[in-house]
Design a protein around this motif. Structure first.
Motif, mmCIF file in Angstrom:
data_model
loop_
_atom_site.group_PDB
_atom_site.id
_atom_site.type_symbol
_atom_site.label_atom_id
_atom_site.label_comp_id
_atom_site.label_asym_id
_atom_site.label_seq_id
_atom_site.Cartn_x
_atom_site.Cartn_y
_atom_site.Cartn_z
ATOM 1 N N ALA A 54 -2.422 6.062 0.724
ATOM 2 C CA ALA A 54 -2.518 6.260 2.175
ATOM 3 C C ALA A 54 -2.822 4.948 2.886
ATOM 4 N N VAL A 55 -3.678 4.134 2.314
ATOM 5 C CA VAL A 55 -4.008 2.846 2.938
ATOM 6 C C VAL A 55 -2.808 1.915 2.900
ATOM 7 N N VAL A 56 -2.081 1.911 1.789
ATOM 8 C CA VAL A 56 -0.939 0.994 1.655
ATOM 9 C C VAL A 56 0.227 1.421 2.536
ATOM 10 N N THR A 57 0.549 2.716 2.542
ATOM 11 C CA THR A 57 1.742 3.175 3.261
ATOM 12 C C THR A 57 1.478 3.486 4.740
ATOM 13 N N HIS A 58 0.248 3.796 5.069
ATOM 14 C CA HIS A 58 -0.082 4.096 6.465
ATOM 15 C C HIS A 58 -1.168 3.116 6.897
#
Length: 115
Positions: free
Chosen positions: A48-52
């Motif tokens: 979630a942190v990497v993609t959003h």
């Protein structure tokens, strides 16, 4: 689809790492403790942190905490129904599912401003 594959791979690596740590530590019951939901949650938050962005990951982490609290309430309800009311396992778990659902949605509504 790609995000699901990444989650699968990261989750597998993290679960394996925690399983190795649990296998090295004593007692051996730590393996189950470290190998389940926390590692999947860490993988999900990492993706979630990497993609959003961080705000999206914060919403995801809050939802995980609400779900964990509701699961704790569900578990306590099932235990109470089984031990005190002598209900059958299926009946107790179905009844406690309603408790879990109300608790999870209620926590989401109270602390996040909507379900």
């Amino acid at each position: 689809m790609t995000e699901s594959v990444i989650r699968f791979l990261i989750g597998g690596v993290i679960v394996s790492t925690f399983a190795i740590i649990g296998d090295v530590l004593r007692p051996k019951s730590f393996a189950g403790l470290f190998g389940a939901a926390p590692s999947v949650a860490l993988a999900t938050l990492g993706v979630a942190v990497v993609t959003h962005d961080a705000a999206y990951a914060a919403v995801q982490s809050h939802s995980m905490m609400f779900g964990a609290a509701a699961l704790c309430l569900y578990s306590m309800t099932v235990c109470r129904l089984l031990m005190r009311q002598h209900m059958r396992a299926l009946s107790a778990s179905l009844l406690a599912t309603a408790v879990w659902l109300v608790a999870a949605l209620g926590l989401q509504a109270v602390f996040s401003g909507g379900a």
